[in-house]
Design a protein around this motif. Structure first.
Motif, PDB file in Angstrom:
ATOM      1  N   ARG A  30       0.809  -1.216   0.000  1.00 23.21           N
ATOM      2  CA  ARG A  30       0.000   0.000   0.000  1.00 23.21           C
ATOM      3  C   ARG A  30       0.846   1.273   0.000  1.00 23.21           C
ATOM      4  NH1 ARG A  30      -4.855   0.714   4.107  1.00 23.21           N
ATOM      5  NH2 ARG A  30      -6.011   0.138   2.275  1.00 23.21           N
ATOM      6  N   ASP A  31       1.982   1.249   0.647  1.00 23.49           N
ATOM      7  CA  ASP A  31       2.826   2.444   0.766  1.00 23.49           C
ATOM      8  C   ASP A  31       3.942   2.493  -0.280  1.00 23.49           C
ATOM      9  OD1 ASP A  31       1.341   3.286   2.973  1.00 23.49           O
ATOM     10  OD2 ASP A  31       2.599   2.152   4.361  1.00 23.49           O
ATOM     11  N   ALA A  32       3.789   1.765  -1.362  1.00 23.72           N
ATOM     12  CA  ALA A  32       4.827   1.710  -2.396  1.00 23.72           C
ATOM     13  C   ALA A  32       5.018   3.081  -3.048  1.00 23.72           C
ATOM     14  CB  ALA A  32       4.464   0.683  -3.459  1.00 23.72           C
ATOM     15  N   ARG A  33       6.252   3.341  -3.425  1.00 23.16           N
ATOM     16  CA  ARG A  33       6.577   4.566  -4.154  1.00 23.16           C
ATOM     17  C   ARG A  33       7.080   4.170  -5.535  1.00 23.16           C
ATOM     18  NH1 ARG A  33      10.475   8.238  -1.054  1.00 23.16           N
ATOM     19  NH2 ARG A  33      11.668   6.339  -1.035  1.00 23.16           N
ATOM     20  N   ALA A  34       6.864   5.054  -6.484  1.00 22.45           N
ATOM     21  CA  ALA A  34       7.300   4.819  -7.858  1.00 22.45           C
ATOM     22  C   ALA A  34       8.479   5.726  -8.186  1.00 22.45           C
ATOM     23  CB  ALA A  34       6.156   5.109  -8.826  1.00 22.45           C
ATOM     24  N   ALA A  35       9.391   5.212  -8.988  1.00 26.65           N
ATOM     25  CA  ALA A  35      10.505   6.006  -9.499  1.00 26.65           C
ATOM     26  C   ALA A  35      10.343   6.111 -11.007  1.00 26.65           C
ATOM     27  CB  ALA A  35      11.834   5.356  -9.160  1.00 26.65           C
ATOM     28  N   CYS A  36      10.559   7.289 -11.516  1.00 25.87           N
ATOM     29  CA  CYS A  36      10.445   7.536 -12.948  1.00 25.87           C
ATOM     30  C   CYS A  36      11.727   8.218 -13.413  1.00 25.87           C
ATOM     31  CB  CYS A  36       9.242   8.436 -13.215  1.00 25.87           C
ATOM     32  SG  CYS A  36       9.076   8.868 -14.945  1.00 25.87           S
ATOM     33  N   TYR A  37      12.224   7.785 -14.564  1.00 18.44           N
ATOM     34  CA  TYR A  37      13.438   8.343 -15.150  1.00 18.44           C
ATOM     35  C   TYR A  37      13.117   8.794 -16.570  1.00 18.44           C
ATOM     36  CZ  TYR A  37      15.154   5.274 -11.477  1.00 18.44           C
ATOM     37  OH  TYR A  37      15.341   4.644 -10.284  1.00 18.44           O
ATOM     38  N   VAL A  38      13.502  10.010 -16.918  1.00 18.90           N
ATOM     39  CA  VAL A  38      13.284  10.502 -18.275  1.00 18.90           C
ATOM     40  C   VAL A  38      14.585  11.052 -18.846  1.00 18.90           C
ATOM     41  CG1 VAL A  38      10.821  11.036 -18.025  1.00 18.90           C
ATOM     42  CG2 VAL A  38      12.501  12.775 -17.489  1.00 18.90           C
ATOM     43  N   GLU A  39      14.784  10.805 -20.112  1.00 17.58           N
ATOM     44  CA  GLU A  39      15.877  11.428 -20.853  1.00 17.58           C
ATOM     45  C   GLU A  39      15.216  12.446 -21.762  1.00 17.58           C
ATOM     46  OE1 GLU A  39      19.624  10.225 -23.725  1.00 17.58           O
ATOM     47  OE2 GLU A  39      17.881   8.907 -23.625  1.00 17.58           O
TER      48      GLU A  39
ATOM     49  N   TRP B  46      19.064  13.955 -18.101  1.00 13.97           N
ATOM     50  CA  TRP B  46      18.228  12.982 -17.403  1.00 13.97           C
ATOM     51  C   TRP B  46      17.548  13.664 -16.233  1.00 13.97           C
ATOM     52  CZ3 TRP B  46      16.964   8.045 -18.542  1.00 13.97           C
ATOM     53  CH2 TRP B  46      17.682   7.444 -19.572  1.00 13.97           C
ATOM     54  N   GLY B  47      16.349  13.207 -15.927  1.00 13.02           N
ATOM     55  CA  GLY B  47      15.629  13.667 -14.743  1.00 13.02           C
ATOM     56  C   GLY B  47      15.061  12.466 -14.014  1.00 13.02           C
ATOM     57  N   VAL B  48      14.915  12.592 -12.705  1.00 10.05           N
ATOM     58  CA  VAL B  48      14.378  11.510 -11.872  1.00 10.05           C
ATOM     59  C   VAL B  48      13.292  12.084 -10.974  1.00 10.05           C
ATOM     60  CG1 VAL B  48      14.909   9.808 -10.087  1.00 10.05           C
ATOM     61  CG2 VAL B  48      16.607  10.343 -11.841  1.00 10.05           C
ATOM     62  N   GLY B  49      12.210  11.319 -10.817  1.00 11.86           N
ATOM     63  CA  GLY B  49      11.139  11.702  -9.908  1.00 11.86           C
ATOM     64  C   GLY B  49      10.706  10.497  -9.093  1.00 11.86           C
ATOM     65  N   ILE B  50      10.415  10.717  -7.808  1.00 18.06           N
ATOM     66  CA  ILE B  50       9.952   9.646  -6.918  1.00 18.06           C
ATOM     67  C   ILE B  50       8.717  10.158  -6.187  1.00 18.06           C
ATOM     68  CG2 ILE B  50      10.507   8.247  -4.903  1.00 18.06           C
ATOM     69  CD1 ILE B  50      13.462   8.433  -5.775  1.00 18.06           C
ATOM     70  N   ASP B  51       7.666   9.339  -6.208  1.00 16.15           N
ATOM     71  CA  ASP B  51       6.413   9.718  -5.564  1.00 16.15           C
ATOM     72  C   ASP B  51       5.527   8.474  -5.458  1.00 16.15           C
ATOM     73  OD1 ASP B  51       4.998  12.466  -4.890  1.00 16.15           O
ATOM     74  OD2 ASP B  51       3.446  11.147  -5.724  1.00 16.15           O
TER      75      ASP B  51
ATOM     76  N   PHE C 218       5.934  13.576 -13.644  1.00 13.87           N
ATOM     77  CA  PHE C 218       5.996  15.039 -13.706  1.00 13.87           C
ATOM     78  C   PHE C 218       7.251  15.557 -13.009  1.00 13.87           C
ATOM     79  CE2 PHE C 218       4.754  19.250 -12.006  1.00 13.87           C
ATOM     80  CZ  PHE C 218       4.567  19.902 -13.204  1.00 13.87           C
ATOM     81  N   LYS C 219       7.561  15.009 -11.844  1.00 11.52           N
ATOM     82  CA  LYS C 219       8.761  15.424 -11.114  1.00 11.52           C
ATOM     83  C   LYS C 219      10.029  15.121 -11.908  1.00 11.52           C
ATOM     84  CE  LYS C 219       7.029  15.124  -6.372  1.00 11.52           C
ATOM     85  NZ  LYS C 219       7.168  14.432  -5.073  1.00 11.52           N
ATOM     86  N   ALA C 220      10.041  14.017 -12.641  1.00 12.69           N
ATOM     87  CA  ALA C 220      11.213  13.674 -13.446  1.00 12.69           C
ATOM     88  C   ALA C 220      11.417  14.683 -14.571  1.00 12.69           C
ATOM     89  CB  ALA C 220      11.058  12.266 -14.018  1.00 12.69           C
ATOM     90  N   VAL C 221      10.341  15.086 -15.219  1.00 13.57           N
ATOM     91  CA  VAL C 221      10.446  16.088 -16.288  1.00 13.57           C
ATOM     92  C   VAL C 221      10.920  17.417 -15.711  1.00 13.57           C
ATOM     93  CG1 VAL C 221       9.122  17.435 -17.962  1.00 13.57           C
ATOM     94  CG2 VAL C 221       8.765  14.969 -17.788  1.00 13.57           C
ATOM     95  N   ILE C 222      10.365  17.823 -14.581  1.00 17.19           N
ATOM     96  CA  ILE C 222      10.794  19.068 -13.934  1.00 17.19           C
ATOM     97  C   ILE C 222      12.268  18.983 -13.537  1.00 17.19           C
ATOM     98  CG2 ILE C 222      10.471  20.530 -11.888  1.00 17.19           C
ATOM     99  CD1 ILE C 222       8.288  20.803 -14.054  1.00 17.19           C
ATOM    100  N   SER C 223      12.707  17.817 -13.084  1.00 18.56           N
ATOM    101  CA  SER C 223      14.105  17.613 -12.722  1.00 18.56           C
ATOM    102  C   SER C 223      15.018  17.845 -13.926  1.00 18.56           C
ATOM    103  CB  SER C 223      14.299  16.199 -12.177  1.00 18.56           C
ATOM    104  OG  SER C 223      15.652  15.907 -11.960  1.00 18.56           O
ATOM    105  N   ALA C 224      14.647  17.311 -15.072  1.00 16.94           N
ATOM    106  CA  ALA C 224      15.452  17.493 -16.287  1.00 16.94           C
ATOM    107  C   ALA C 224      15.476  18.958 -16.715  1.00 16.94           C
ATOM    108  CB  ALA C 224      14.909  16.615 -17.413  1.00 16.94           C
ATOM    109  N   VAL C 225      14.338  19.633 -16.652  1.00 15.32           N
ATOM    110  CA  VAL C 225      14.270  21.054 -17.023  1.00 15.32           C
ATOM    111  C   VAL C 225      15.117  21.891 -16.065  1.00 15.32           C
ATOM    112  CG1 VAL C 225      12.743  23.046 -17.217  1.00 15.32           C
ATOM    113  CG2 VAL C 225      12.048  20.853 -18.186  1.00 15.32           C
TER     114      VAL C 225
END
Length: 58
Positions: free
Chosen positions: A15-24, A33-38, A46-53
């Motif tokens: 139930r408390d799992a978090r996802a990691a997303c990586y975008v180039e 590259w950007g990384v987002g965890i939520d 969305f956080k991964a895209v913002i990280s790359a920007v």
């Protein structure tokens, strides 16, 4: 900005799992590259895209 590659995975199970997303991304001619965890994969993406920007803005 253009998304070149996208990957995601769960960091844990249950139930408390978090996802990691990586975008180039290509931003202004730079490839970054950007990384987002939520808990939400949508928000992690969305956080991964913002990280790359943000990296492009440095």
């Amino acid at each position: 900005m253009r998304i070149l590659d996208y990957a995601e995975h769960a960091l844990s199970e249950g139930r408390d799992a978090r996802a990691a997303c990586y975008v180039e991304c290509e931003v202004g001619g730079q490839v970054l590259w950007g990384v987002g965890i939520d808990p939400s994969i949508t928000t992690a993406s969305f956080k991964a895209v913002i990280s790359a920007v943000n990296r492009a803005m440095r």
